[in-house]
Design a protein around this motif. Structure first.
Motif, short mmCIF file in Angstrom:
data_model
loop_
_atom_site.label_atom_id
_atom_site.label_comp_id
_atom_site.label_asym_id
_atom_site.label_seq_id
_atom_site.Cartn_x
_atom_site.Cartn_y
_atom_site.Cartn_z
N PRO A 10 0.83 -1.21 0.00
CA PRO A 10 0.00 0.00 0.00
C PRO A 10 0.87 1.26 0.00
CG PRO A 10 -0.34 -1.30 2.00
CD PRO A 10 0.79 -1.93 1.26
N MET A 11 0.22 2.40 0.03
CA MET A 11 0.95 3.67 0.03
C MET A 11 1.67 3.86 1.37
SD MET A 11 -0.05 4.77 -2.96
CE MET A 11 0.05 3.04 -3.39
N TYR A 17 1.02 9.34 2.67
CA TYR A 17 0.34 9.50 1.38
C TYR A 17 -0.55 10.74 1.41
CZ TYR A 17 -2.36 8.85 -2.82
OH TYR A 17 -2.94 9.07 -4.04
N GLY A 57 -10.05 1.80 -3.12
CA GLY A 57 -8.65 2.24 -3.15
C GLY A 57 -8.51 3.60 -2.51
N SER A 58 -8.98 3.70 -1.27
CA SER A 58 -9.10 5.00 -0.58
C SER A 58 -7.78 5.53 -0.05
CB SER A 58 -10.05 4.86 0.60
OG SER A 58 -9.54 3.86 1.49
N SER A 59 -6.80 4.63 0.16
CA SER A 59 -5.59 4.98 0.89
C SER A 59 -5.97 5.61 2.24
CB SER A 59 -4.66 5.89 0.07
OG SER A 59 -3.43 6.04 0.74
N ASN A 63 -7.80 12.35 -0.17
CA ASN A 63 -8.27 12.68 -1.52
C ASN A 63 -9.69 12.19 -1.81
OD1 ASN A 63 -5.91 13.99 -1.98
ND2 ASN A 63 -5.00 12.43 -3.31
N ASN A 95 -3.15 -1.36 4.23
CA ASN A 95 -3.34 0.09 4.19
C ASN A 95 -3.43 0.66 5.61
OD1 ASN A 95 -4.11 2.64 2.85
ND2 ASN A 95 -6.08 2.31 3.81
N ARG A 125 -9.57 -5.51 1.75
CA ARG A 125 -9.41 -6.66 0.84
C ARG A 125 -9.20 -6.14 -0.57
NH1 ARG A 125 -14.18 -10.66 0.97
NH2 ARG A 125 -12.62 -12.15 0.25
N SER A 126 -8.52 -6.93 -1.38
CA SER A 126 -8.27 -6.50 -2.75
C SER A 126 -9.57 -6.35 -3.53
CB SER A 126 -7.39 -7.52 -3.47
OG SER A 126 -7.35 -7.23 -4.86
N TYR A 128 -9.95 -6.77 -6.56
CA TYR A 128 -10.01 -7.64 -7.75
C TYR A 128 -10.86 -8.88 -7.47
CZ TYR A 128 -6.67 -4.50 -9.85
OH TYR A 128 -6.08 -3.37 -10.36
N SER A 143 -10.29 6.45 -7.55
CA SER A 143 -9.35 7.36 -8.20
C SER A 143 -7.91 6.90 -7.97
CB SER A 143 -9.55 8.79 -7.67
OG SER A 143 -9.46 8.85 -6.27
N TRP A 144 -7.16 6.88 -9.05
CA TRP A 144 -5.73 6.56 -9.04
C TRP A 144 -5.44 5.19 -8.45
CZ3 TRP A 144 -1.90 9.80 -11.04
CH2 TRP A 144 -2.28 11.12 -11.33
N TRP A 148 -3.04 -0.08 -10.40
CA TRP A 148 -2.20 -1.01 -9.62
C TRP A 148 -2.60 -2.43 -9.95
CZ3 TRP A 148 1.91 0.21 -6.50
CH2 TRP A 148 2.10 1.57 -6.26
C1 LIG Z 1 -2.40 6.15 -5.47
S1 LIG Z 1 -3.44 5.57 -4.20
C2 LIG Z 1 -4.94 6.44 -4.54
C3 LIG Z 1 -5.59 6.92 -3.28
C4 LIG Z 1 -6.75 7.87 -3.49
N1 LIG Z 1 -7.89 7.18 -4.07
C5 LIG Z 1 -6.39 9.06 -4.33
O1 LIG Z 1 -7.10 9.38 -5.28
O2 LIG Z 1 -5.39 9.73 -4.02
C6 LIG Z 1 -3.85 3.93 -4.78
C7 LIG Z 1 -4.54 3.12 -3.72
O3 LIG Z 1 -5.05 1.92 -4.31
C8 LIG Z 1 -4.82 0.88 -3.40
N2 LIG Z 1 -4.84 -0.40 -4.10
C9 LIG Z 1 -3.94 -0.88 -4.97
N3 LIG Z 1 -4.28 -2.11 -5.36
C10 LIG Z 1 -5.43 -2.42 -4.69
C11 LIG Z 1 -6.27 -3.56 -4.67
N4 LIG Z 1 -5.98 -4.62 -5.38
N5 LIG Z 1 -7.36 -3.53 -3.88
C12 LIG Z 1 -7.64 -2.43 -3.13
N6 LIG Z 1 -6.89 -1.31 -3.13
C13 LIG Z 1 -5.79 -1.32 -3.90
C14 LIG Z 1 -3.45 1.21 -2.81
O4 LIG Z 1 -3.20 0.49 -1.62
C15 LIG Z 1 -3.59 2.70 -2.62
O5 LIG Z 1 -4.08 3.03 -1.38
#
Ligand SMILES: C[S@@+](CC[C@H](N)C(=O)[O-])C[C@H]1O[C@@H](n2cnc3c(N)ncnc32)[C@H](O)[C@@H]1O
Length: 359
Positions: A10-11, A17, A57-59, A63, A95, A125-126, A128, A143-144, A148
């Motif tokens: 994670p970030m 982050y 994917g809230s980190s 954001n 995270n 949880r992922s 996917y 977002s963003w 990954w």
């Molecule tokens: C760049 S951050 C984006 C955070 C926020 N949404 C933003 O816009 O700034 C990407 C986030 O996606 C999460 N992430 C990556 N792969 C993931 C997965 N398979 N399932 C859930 N979250 C995932 C990362 O852990 C990270 O917190």
């Protein structure tokens, strides 16, 4: 030692982050009106059951505040102040969810301010796979995050970012993983969305001319890693395992699952746009001509988002005693190189609205 086929880290935690993700916030902001429109258009039942909004994917949450506040305000205009709204933030198990809940509690821009009928929760949880009950989500935001990959397909022999690799087999392996992950992501969201529900996606993209962007950031990161090998900070074997598991998708990649009959997993595409994010770091540099600050801000961006994943490739993984020193030195080396020759960064992004059929 971490396995090359591991899942991404994670970030950076402890608010790292949140503090260094202004590039992402600026990139997402043109997509906020799409989320507001989704909140205005999504069908709502007349019952009193809670309306579910998912943030994939809230980190650490900073954001997510602006898009969620905007969408909740539209929903409140439709349903009044009493009806419960459930906001589910999802991310990888590692995270920093403590930082997320502190942000929701104390940030002046939190959507919780002045609204006693909003109930936040989190799922570690992922995304996917299906992680929320079937047909439970009215509105989704991500977002963003979907750039990954679910796993690293393998090492990148000549780069840390596959977009700049010249190795055809590696590029093909990452592209295949990205295609599979995108289908899994859509299938899972298709199951979770209610009929008529909407998901707004903001993700890294390839420009229509194929440009991935971030050239200076990627090149200096690779050079800075070579510096650390030269200094004996990391071994060449450790560097050889370091790879950023992100893939930017083209318009065709994003549309591929929909190519046969315009529908996939019960979803149809309501909107797709490829655009360039605003480079506020460059804009600030043009005003203040502070090259040191320019380098430091882009290096902090890389640190917060990709250094933890690179540190996983150290012999001792992310828990390696040297992990923090590695990240500090990599950030300093990267910042110094970026400050030598400031240049604007191309930030290609895609915004997409997906609509669940059945309404
Ligand atoms: C760049 S951050 C984006 C955070 C926020 N949404 C933003 O816009 O700034 C990407 C986030 O996606 C999460 N992430 C990556 N792969 C993931 C997965 N398979 N399932 C859930 N979250 C995932 C990362 O852990 C990270 O917190």
């Amino acid at each position: 030692m971490s396995d090359i086929a591991s899942t991404p880290a994670p970030m950076e935690g402890h608010g790292g982050y949140n503090r260094s993700s202004s590039v992402q916030a600026a990139g997402s902001s043109p997509t906020l009106p799409l989320f507001e429109q989704a909140a205005a258009a999504v069908p709502l039942s007349s019952s009193s059951e809670a309306i579910v909004i998912a943030d994939y994917g809230s980190s650490e949450g900073h954001n997510s505040l602006a898009p969620l506040t905007a969408a909740i305000s539209i929903l409140r205009g439709r349903i009044g102040p009493e009806r419960a709204i459930s906001v589910v933030h999802t991310d990888l198990p590692g995270n920093d969810f403590c930082a997320l809940f502190r942000t929701l509690d104390s940030n002046p821009g939190s959507y919780l301010r002045g609204d006693a009928a909003i109930f936040p929760s989190a799922v570690g949880r992922s995304f996917y796979q299906q992680i929320l009950p079937s047909s439970s989500v009215s509105l989704g935001w991500t977002s963003w995050s979907v750039q990954w990959l679910s796993r690293l397909p393998g090492p990148i022999p000549d780069q840390v970012q596959v977009a700049y690799s010249r190795d055809a087999a590696t590029r093909a392996a990452y592209a295949q993983q990205a295609a599979e992950d995108w289908r899994n992501f859509l299938t899972s969201r298709g199951a979770e969305l209610r009929p008529g529900g909407r998901l707004v996606v903001l993700t890294m993209a390839l420009r229509d001319d194929g440009d991935f962007g971030y050239r200076a950031a990627v090149e200096t990161l690779y050079e800075a890693l070579l510096d650390l090998v030269g200094d004996g900070m990391i071994s060449s074997e450790e560097m050889g395992r370091m790879a950023i598991p992100t893939v930017a998708r083209s318009r065709a990649d994003l549309m591929a699952p929909f190519s046969e009959n315009a529908r996939f997993a019960g979803l149809s595409v309501g909107h797709l746009d490829i655009f360039e994010g605003e480079d506020r770091i460059w804009e600030d540099f043009q005003r203040d001509r502070d090259a040191h600050k320019f380098g430091a801000r882009w290096a902090a961006f890389s640190r917060a988002s990709v250094f933890p994943t690179l540190a996983e490739a150290l012999d001792g993984g992310l828990d390696d005693r040297q992990a923090r020193t590695f990240m500090d030195k990599l950030e300093a080396a990267n910042a110094a190189r970026l400050a030598e020759k400031p240049e604007p960064m191309v930030i290609p992004l895609a915004s997409m609205v997906l609509v669940k059929e059945g309404c």
